[in-house]
Design a protein around this motif. Sequence first.
Motif, PDB file in Angstrom:
ATOM      1  N   LYS A  15      53.475  40.683  43.767  1.00  0.00           N
ATOM      2  CA  LYS A  15      54.849  41.005  43.382  1.00  0.00           C
ATOM      3  C   LYS A  15      55.636  39.734  43.041  1.00  0.00           C
ATOM      4  CE  LYS A  15      56.691  44.226  45.734  1.00  0.00           C
ATOM      5  NZ  LYS A  15      57.288  44.997  46.830  1.00  0.00           N
ATOM      6  N   GLY A  16      56.287  39.749  41.881  1.00  0.00           N
ATOM      7  CA  GLY A  16      57.099  38.615  41.457  1.00  0.00           C
ATOM      8  C   GLY A  16      56.337  37.536  40.704  1.00  0.00           C
ATOM      9  N   THR A  17      55.049  37.751  40.435  1.00  0.00           N
ATOM     10  CA  THR A  17      54.265  36.773  39.674  1.00  0.00           C
ATOM     11  C   THR A  17      53.988  37.325  38.280  1.00  0.00           C
ATOM     12  OG1 THR A  17      52.059  37.597  40.253  1.00  0.00           O
ATOM     13  CG2 THR A  17      53.104  36.066  41.814  1.00  0.00           C
ATOM     14  N   VAL A  18      53.476  36.470  37.397  1.00  0.00           N
ATOM     15  CA  VAL A  18      53.150  36.900  36.039  1.00  0.00           C
ATOM     16  C   VAL A  18      51.994  37.893  36.014  1.00  0.00           C
ATOM     17  CG1 VAL A  18      54.028  34.793  34.981  1.00  0.00           C
ATOM     18  CG2 VAL A  18      51.615  34.925  35.633  1.00  0.00           C
ATOM     19  N   VAL A  19      51.247  37.977  37.095  1.00  0.00           N
ATOM     20  CA  VAL A  19      50.110  38.890  37.156  1.00  0.00           C
ATOM     21  C   VAL A  19      50.555  40.342  36.992  1.00  0.00           C
ATOM     22  CG1 VAL A  19      48.233  39.748  38.634  1.00  0.00           C
ATOM     23  CG2 VAL A  19      48.733  37.301  38.533  1.00  0.00           C
ATOM     24  N   GLU A  20      51.749  40.663  37.450  1.00  0.00           N
ATOM     25  CA  GLU A  20      52.249  42.042  37.369  1.00  0.00           C
ATOM     26  C   GLU A  20      52.194  42.602  35.949  1.00  0.00           C
ATOM     27  OE1 GLU A  20      55.508  43.206  40.552  1.00  0.00           O
ATOM     28  OE2 GLU A  20      56.125  41.452  39.385  1.00  0.00           O
ATOM     29  N   ASP A  21      52.504  41.792  34.957  1.00  0.00           N
ATOM     30  CA  ASP A  21      52.569  42.254  33.574  1.00  0.00           C
ATOM     31  C   ASP A  21      51.519  41.621  32.667  1.00  0.00           C
ATOM     32  OD1 ASP A  21      54.892  43.854  34.059  1.00  0.00           O
ATOM     33  OD2 ASP A  21      56.047  41.992  34.120  1.00  0.00           O
ATOM     34  N   TYR A  22      50.589  40.869  33.231  1.00  0.00           N
ATOM     35  CA  TYR A  22      49.609  40.130  32.434  1.00  0.00           C
ATOM     36  C   TYR A  22      48.647  41.076  31.731  1.00  0.00           C
ATOM     37  CZ  TYR A  22      46.117  36.638  31.207  1.00  0.00           C
ATOM     38  OH  TYR A  22      45.249  35.829  30.527  1.00  0.00           O
ATOM     39  N   GLN A  23      48.424  40.845  30.448  1.00  0.00           N
ATOM     40  CA  GLN A  23      47.510  41.650  29.648  1.00  0.00           C
ATOM     41  C   GLN A  23      46.371  40.765  29.149  1.00  0.00           C
ATOM     42  OE1 GLN A  23      47.855  45.088  29.229  1.00  0.00           O
ATOM     43  NE2 GLN A  23      49.331  44.660  30.841  1.00  0.00           N
ATOM     44  N   GLY A  24      45.516  40.362  30.028  1.00  0.00           N
ATOM     45  CA  GLY A  24      44.392  39.500  29.688  1.00  0.00           C
ATOM     46  C   GLY A  24      43.396  39.507  30.834  1.00  0.00           C
ATOM     47  N   THR A  25      42.440  38.592  30.794  1.00  0.00           N
ATOM     48  CA  THR A  25      41.403  38.517  31.813  1.00  0.00           C
ATOM     49  C   THR A  25      41.888  37.703  33.003  1.00  0.00           C
ATOM     50  OG1 THR A  25      39.676  38.689  30.141  1.00  0.00           O
ATOM     51  CG2 THR A  25      39.032  37.783  32.276  1.00  0.00           C
ATOM     52  N   LEU A  26      41.781  38.289  34.183  1.00  0.00           N
ATOM     53  CA  LEU A  26      42.136  37.610  35.427  1.00  0.00           C
ATOM     54  C   LEU A  26      40.871  37.065  36.077  1.00  0.00           C
ATOM     55  CD1 LEU A  26      44.570  40.255  36.953  1.00  0.00           C
ATOM     56  CD2 LEU A  26      45.193  38.033  35.989  1.00  0.00           C
ATOM     57  N   VAL A  27      40.921  35.818  36.503  1.00  0.00           N
ATOM     58  CA  VAL A  27      39.830  35.213  37.262  1.00  0.00           C
ATOM     59  C   VAL A  27      40.302  35.186  38.704  1.00  0.00           C
ATOM     60  CG1 VAL A  27      38.402  33.164  37.579  1.00  0.00           C
ATOM     61  CG2 VAL A  27      39.159  33.810  35.275  1.00  0.00           C
ATOM     62  N   HIS A  28      39.542  35.837  39.580  1.00  0.00           N
ATOM     63  CA  HIS A  28      40.005  35.970  40.965  1.00  0.00           C
ATOM     64  C   HIS A  28      38.840  36.020  41.940  1.00  0.00           C
ATOM     65  CE1 HIS A  28      39.110  40.327  40.674  1.00  0.00           C
ATOM     66  NE2 HIS A  28      39.661  40.231  39.460  1.00  0.00           N
ATOM     67  N   ASP A  29      39.189  36.161  43.213  1.00  0.00           N
ATOM     68  CA  ASP A  29      38.206  36.099  44.296  1.00  0.00           C
ATOM     69  C   ASP A  29      37.583  37.449  44.633  1.00  0.00           C
ATOM     70  OD1 ASP A  29      40.301  37.399  45.498  1.00  0.00           O
ATOM     71  OD2 ASP A  29      40.457  36.022  47.190  1.00  0.00           O
ATOM     72  N   HIS A  30      37.674  38.418  43.756  1.00  0.00           N
ATOM     73  CA  HIS A  30      37.072  39.734  43.925  1.00  0.00           C
ATOM     74  C   HIS A  30      37.878  40.613  44.881  1.00  0.00           C
ATOM     75  CE1 HIS A  30      33.843  42.420  43.012  1.00  0.00           C
ATOM     76  NE2 HIS A  30      33.433  42.531  44.251  1.00  0.00           N
ATOM     77  N   ASP A  31      39.110  40.210  45.183  1.00  0.00           N
ATOM     78  CA  ASP A  31      40.006  41.070  45.964  1.00  0.00           C
ATOM     79  C   ASP A  31      40.280  42.311  45.124  1.00  0.00           C
ATOM     80  OD1 ASP A  31      42.302  42.355  47.013  1.00  0.00           O
ATOM     81  OD2 ASP A  31      43.047  40.489  47.860  1.00  0.00           O
TER      82      ASP A  31
END
Length: 83
Positions: A15-31
């Motif tokens: 909440k409150g980060t650009v991830v909320e509306d991001y339309q692309g590939t996310l690189v993450h820890d598999h959460d």
Amino acid sequence: MLYFARGKKGHDGIKGTVVEDYQGTLVHDHDVTFYKYGTGHQECLAHVLRYLKDSMDNEKGPYLEQADAFPDTGNDPLPEWFI
């Protein structure tokens, strides 16, 4: 590329980060939370390398006979050969 360190995990951490509306590939820890965001997903390669090293150290089998061809990554987040 953006990196975020948040005090909370899950949707509260997003909440409150650009991830909320991001339309692309996310690189993450598999959460699993991240799969509700973005349009594509890639697991962080540092985690993939950790799984590979764990398999090499703890599993037996003919498919691991050539595993020594992979360099030892130690505790480095990104091994020198990866950069």
